[in-house]
Design a protein around this motif. Structure first.
Motif, PDB file in Angstrom:
ATOM      1  N   ARG A   1       0.807  -1.218   0.000  1.00 15.91           N
ATOM      2  CA  ARG A   1       0.000   0.000   0.000  1.00 15.91           C
ATOM      3  C   ARG A   1       0.845   1.275   0.000  1.00 15.91           C
ATOM      4  O   ARG A   1       0.354   2.349   0.282  1.00 15.91           O
ATOM      5  CB  ARG A   1      -0.990   0.040   1.176  1.00 15.91           C
ATOM      6  N   TRP A   2       2.127   1.170  -0.324  1.00 16.30           N
ATOM      7  CA  TRP A   2       2.954   2.360  -0.474  1.00 16.30           C
ATOM      8  C   TRP A   2       2.672   3.034  -1.812  1.00 16.30           C
ATOM      9  O   TRP A   2       2.845   4.244  -1.936  1.00 16.30           O
ATOM     10  CB  TRP A   2       4.437   1.993  -0.376  1.00 16.30           C
ATOM     11  N   LEU A   3       2.267   2.226  -2.789  1.00 20.83           N
ATOM     12  CA  LEU A   3       1.839   2.750  -4.079  1.00 20.83           C
ATOM     13  C   LEU A   3       0.460   2.197  -4.408  1.00 20.83           C
ATOM     14  O   LEU A   3       0.052   1.170  -3.872  1.00 20.83           O
ATOM     15  CB  LEU A   3       2.820   2.356  -5.190  1.00 20.83           C
ATOM     16  N   HIS A   4      -0.224   2.900  -5.299  1.00 19.76           N
ATOM     17  CA  HIS A   4      -1.544   2.455  -5.764  1.00 19.76           C
ATOM     18  C   HIS A   4      -1.487   2.334  -7.282  1.00 19.76           C
ATOM     19  O   HIS A   4      -0.965   3.219  -7.976  1.00 19.76           O
ATOM     20  CB  HIS A   4      -2.620   3.459  -5.370  1.00 19.76           C
TER      21      HIS A   4
ATOM     22  N   LEU B   1      -2.002   4.893  -0.015  1.00 10.95           N
ATOM     23  CA  LEU B   1      -2.562   5.361   1.250  1.00 10.95           C
ATOM     24  C   LEU B   1      -1.593   5.203   2.410  1.00 10.95           C
ATOM     25  O   LEU B   1      -1.553   6.019   3.324  1.00 10.95           O
ATOM     26  CB  LEU B   1      -3.862   4.605   1.553  1.00 10.95           C
ATOM     27  N   ARG B   2      -0.789   4.119   2.405  1.00 10.28           N
ATOM     28  CA  ARG B   2       0.107   3.889   3.537  1.00 10.28           C
ATOM     29  C   ARG B   2       1.142   4.993   3.647  1.00 10.28           C
ATOM     30  O   ARG B   2       1.454   5.450   4.748  1.00 10.28           O
ATOM     31  CB  ARG B   2       0.792   2.530   3.400  1.00 10.28           C
ATOM     32  N   LEU B   3       1.666   5.463   2.517  1.00 13.08           N
ATOM     33  CA  LEU B   3       2.623   6.568   2.560  1.00 13.08           C
ATOM     34  C   LEU B   3       1.961   7.846   3.065  1.00 13.08           C
ATOM     35  O   LEU B   3       2.571   8.614   3.807  1.00 13.08           O
ATOM     36  CB  LEU B   3       3.218   6.808   1.174  1.00 13.08           C
ATOM     37  N   MET B   4       0.702   8.043   2.674  1.00 19.01           N
ATOM     38  CA  MET B   4      -0.025   9.213   3.169  1.00 19.01           C
ATOM     39  C   MET B   4      -0.234   9.114   4.675  1.00 19.01           C
ATOM     40  O   MET B   4      -0.110  10.101   5.410  1.00 19.01           O
ATOM     41  CB  MET B   4      -1.367   9.339   2.447  1.00 19.01           C
ATOM     42  N   GLU B   5      -0.551   7.898   5.151  1.00 18.52           N
ATOM     43  CA  GLU B   5      -0.736   7.686   6.586  1.00 18.52           C
ATOM     44  C   GLU B   5       0.558   7.963   7.337  1.00 18.52           C
ATOM     45  O   GLU B   5       0.555   8.608   8.391  1.00 18.52           O
ATOM     46  CB  GLU B   5      -1.200   6.259   6.849  1.00 18.52           C
ATOM     47  N   LEU B   6       1.677   7.466   6.797  1.00 17.74           N
ATOM     48  CA  LEU B   6       2.967   7.672   7.459  1.00 17.74           C
ATOM     49  C   LEU B   6       3.352   9.144   7.450  1.00 17.74           C
ATOM     50  O   LEU B   6       3.918   9.649   8.425  1.00 17.74           O
ATOM     51  CB  LEU B   6       4.039   6.829   6.764  1.00 17.74           C
TER      52      LEU B   6
END
Length: 253
Positions: free
Chosen positions: A59-62, A72-77
Motif C-alpha cells: 500500500r505504499w503505491l496504488h 494510502l500507507r505513505l499518506m498515513e505515514l
C-alpha cells in the motif's frame, strides 16, 4: 571476504536504494507508467516491475490500470510524521517542567500496533538507570504508558476498566527491578493521542497524589494546547477505537 558474503552484506542496502529510486520518481509527479519509472530510475524493466508490485501490495503505491500513484500507507505515514512532530514540539516544554519539578525520568510515548514507541525521554543523571530510548519500542501491555493507552483505546478487562475509572496507570517493577512508573494519557477516552509518564526508583517514587497530580497536570496542559491547534490523532493503527458504554472521559495514566 567471499563473494557470497559481500553480496549478503550489500544486498539489503542495494534493495533499499532501488526502492528509494522508485519512490523518488513520484516527487512532484502525479501518475507514472512503468515505462516512465524505468526511464527515470535507469532500473531494468523486470526489476522495476517487481519493486512496483511489492510496493503496491504494501500500500505504499496504488495502481490503476497502467499507472501508479503514491498509496494510502505513505499518506498515513506522512500524516503520522507531521502529527508526531507537532505533538513532540507541543509537549516538550511541559515534559521539561515535569522533570524539573519532580526530578524523575519523564517519557512521552504513543501506540503503534501492539507496541509502545517512545517519542521523548528526559531524565538527567537518573536517565541512564532506565533502559529506554527515543524511538525505542516495548510491548504496550508491559508498561504503565502502554496500559494507560490501551485502556483509553477501549481494551476490555478489569484492570483496564480500573485505569479508565481512575485516569492513571501504575507500573511496579514490571519492566525494571526497583523502579516504578506513573502514566497518564494525553486526551480523553477514545481520543488519547499519547501518554506521559514519570519513572523512578522505589520507594522514592510513590503512587500517591503528590506525584500523580503533576503528571495529570502535564497531560492536561499538553492536550489543551493540542486541542487548540486542532491536531487530530493518527495513531489508531492497532484497532478501531472502542469505548465501552457508560465509560466517562477521564485523564489517564
Amino acid at each position: 571476504m567471499t563473494i557470497e558474503a559481500e553480496v549478503d552484506r550489500t544486498a539489503p542496502s542495494a534493495a533499499l536504494d532501488r526502492v528509494g529510486l522508485v519512490l523518488d520518481t513520484f516527487d512532484g509527479a502525479g501518475r507514472l507508467t512503468l515505462a516512465q519509472i524505468v526511464r527515470r530510475t535507469g532500473l531494468p524493466r523486470s526489476s522495476a516491475h517487481r519493486i512496483l508490485d511489492r510496493l503496491v501490495s504494501m500500500r505504499w503505491l496504488h495502481r490503476e490500470g497502467r499507472t501508479y500513484t503514491l498509496g494510502l500507507r505513505l499518506m498515513e505515514l506522512g500524516s503520522l510524521a507531521v502529527h508526531q512532530d507537532r505533538l513532540h514540539a507541543t509537549a516538550l516544554p511541559h515534559l521539561q517542567e515535569l522533570h524539573r519539578v519532580t526530578g524523575f525520568v519523564v517519557h512521552l510515548a504513543v501506540l503503534d500496533g501492539d507496541d509502545l514507541v517512545y517519542l521523548e525521554k528526559i531524565g538527567g543523571r537518573l536517565a541512564t538507570a532506565v533502559p529506554t530510548r527515543v524511538g525505542g519500542r516495548r510491548p504496550a501491555r508491559s508498561t504503565a504508558l502502554g496500559k494507560a493507552l490501551l485502556a483509553y483505546e477501549g481494551t476490555p478487562g478489569a484492570a483496564y476498566d480500573h485505569i479508565r475509572e481512575q485516569g492513571v496507570a501504575f507500573e511496579n517493577e514490571e519492566s525494571l527491578a526497583g523502579f516504578g512508573c506513573i502514566a497518564v494519557p494525553v486526551g480523553p477516552v477514545g481520543s488519547a493521542v499519547a501518554a506521559v509518564s514519570l519513572c523512578g526508583p522505589l520507594p522514592h517514587l510513590r503512587f500517591e497524589h503528590r506525584l500523580t497530580a503533576p503528571v495529570r497536570m502535564t497531560a492536561t496542559a499538553i492536550w489543551r494546547k493540542l486541542d487548540r491547534n486542532h491536531i487530530v490523532p493518527t495513531l489508531q493503527t492497532r484497532r478501531t477505537l472502542r469505548t465501552a458504554p457508560g465509560i466517562r472521559e477521564h485523564q489517564y495514566a
